[in-house]
Design an enzyme around this catalytic site. Structure first.
Site, short mmCIF file in Angstrom:
data_model
loop_
_atom_site.label_atom_id
_atom_site.label_comp_id
_atom_site.label_asym_id
_atom_site.label_seq_id
_atom_site.Cartn_x
_atom_site.Cartn_y
_atom_site.Cartn_z
N LYS A 122 0.82 -1.22 0.00
CA LYS A 122 0.00 0.00 0.00
C LYS A 122 0.85 1.25 0.00
CE LYS A 122 -1.83 -0.52 4.11
NZ LYS A 122 -1.09 -1.67 4.64
N ARG A 139 -7.88 1.46 10.49
CA ARG A 139 -7.49 0.07 10.75
C ARG A 139 -8.45 -0.63 11.70
NH1 ARG A 139 -1.61 1.05 9.64
NH2 ARG A 139 -0.53 -0.94 9.63
N ARG A 154 11.90 -6.55 3.72
CA ARG A 154 11.88 -5.16 4.20
C ARG A 154 12.63 -5.04 5.52
NH1 ARG A 154 6.10 -2.49 4.85
NH2 ARG A 154 6.11 -3.48 6.87
N ARG A 161 13.19 -1.65 10.56
CA ARG A 161 12.11 -1.05 11.33
C ARG A 161 11.95 -1.70 12.69
NH1 ARG A 161 6.69 0.06 7.96
NH2 ARG A 161 5.87 -0.99 9.79
N ARG A 214 1.28 -8.42 14.07
CA ARG A 214 0.62 -7.49 13.13
C ARG A 214 -0.35 -8.23 12.22
NH1 ARG A 214 5.56 -5.01 10.70
NH2 ARG A 214 4.23 -4.02 9.17
P1 AMP Z 1 2.36 0.97 9.03
O1 AMP Z 1 3.58 1.76 8.70
O2 AMP Z 1 1.11 1.50 8.37
O3 AMP Z 1 2.53 -0.51 8.79
O4 AMP Z 1 2.11 1.14 10.61
C1 AMP Z 1 3.07 0.73 11.56
C2 AMP Z 1 2.44 0.63 12.94
O5 AMP Z 1 1.91 1.92 13.33
C3 AMP Z 1 1.27 -0.33 13.06
O6 AMP Z 1 1.67 -1.68 13.25
C4 AMP Z 1 0.55 0.24 14.28
O7 AMP Z 1 1.21 -0.09 15.48
C5 AMP Z 1 0.71 1.74 14.08
N1 AMP Z 1 -0.41 2.31 13.27
C6 AMP Z 1 -0.36 2.83 12.02
N2 AMP Z 1 -1.56 3.23 11.60
C7 AMP Z 1 -2.43 2.95 12.61
C8 AMP Z 1 -3.83 3.08 12.79
N3 AMP Z 1 -4.61 3.59 11.82
N4 AMP Z 1 -4.36 2.69 13.98
C9 AMP Z 1 -3.59 2.19 14.97
N5 AMP Z 1 -2.27 2.00 14.85
C10 AMP Z 1 -1.68 2.37 13.70
#
Ligand code: AMP
Length: 186
Positions: free
Chosen positions: A13, A88, A127, A133, A144
């Site tokens: 995404k 989410r 990644r 990360r 996750r």
């Molecule tokens: P991402 O980079 O989108 O994979 O997000 C990394 C982490 O940030 C996720 O595993 C969550 O811990 C947190 N996170 C990102 N977006 C959200 C969201 N909309 N709601 C809650 N936690 C989020």
């Protein structure tokens, strides 16, 4: 076009959102990136968020909704945007629907990226080596996936019921996936 990207971790995404930004001037709001920036700042919000993120759990709806609310209430908000990684949870989706109704900018489409689980694990492993990360350790990755199935998959159903969902098979070449996304946003 006002769109949401939803899909499991590793479904590409973020990459696709960046391509829309570079090539078509879309504004990308990536809650993961915004939260990582808050963690790097060392703010109180950031400290609490960082603990949940490192475990592969979601940050609370209240914190994330506030970030998104601030973004949409800006006077110069853009006409075309992609929300990457938000909503989410169904509670976040309902909050977004209310916020966009307030600002009279309803969503046009939700793009759902579908990928087989084995492929996701392989991508996230790649990644992990490339980006280092904090949440790409094996246990956090597993968590996750569980979080996605339990909390985020119902968001797909929420948007399907609203008649906004379009599915993109997110396997194969990045450019080919980009072309599919662009078609769906026409
Ligand atoms: P991402 O980079 O989108 O994979 O997000 C990394 C982490 O940030 C996720 O595993 C969550 O811990 C947190 N996170 C990102 N977006 C959200 C969201 N909309 N709601 C809650 N936690 C989020």
């Amino acid at each position: 076009m006002r769109t949401v990207f939803v899909g499991p971790p590793g479904s590409g995404k973020g990459t696709q959102a960046r391509l829309l930004a570079e090539r078509f001037g879309y504004d990308v709001i990536g809650t993961g990136d915004l939260l990582r920036a808050a963690v790097a700042d060392g703010s109180t919000h950031g400290k609490i968020a960082g603990q949940a993120m490192a475990r592969g759990e979601l940050v609370s709806d209240a914190v994330v909704n506030e970030i998104v609310h601030d973004y949409f209430l800006r006077p110069n908000r853009p006409a075309n945007f992609v929300l990457d990684g938000y909503p989410r949870t169904v509670a976040q989706a309902e909050y977004l629907t209310r916020t966009l109704a307030e600002t009279r900018i309803p969503l046009d489409r939700v793009i759902y990226f579908t990928v087989a689980v084995e492929e996701l694990v392989r991508r996230i492993d790649g990644r992990r080596q490339a980006e280092n990360r904090l949440d790409d350790n094996a246990e956090a990755v597993r968590q996750r996936m569980v979080t996605y199935e339990e909390l985020t998959r119902p968001v797909v159903d929420y948007y399907r019921a609203a008649g906004l969902l379009a599915e993109v098979p997110a396997t194969g070449d990045v450019e080919a996936i980009h072309r599919r996304v662009v078609e769906l946003l026409k």
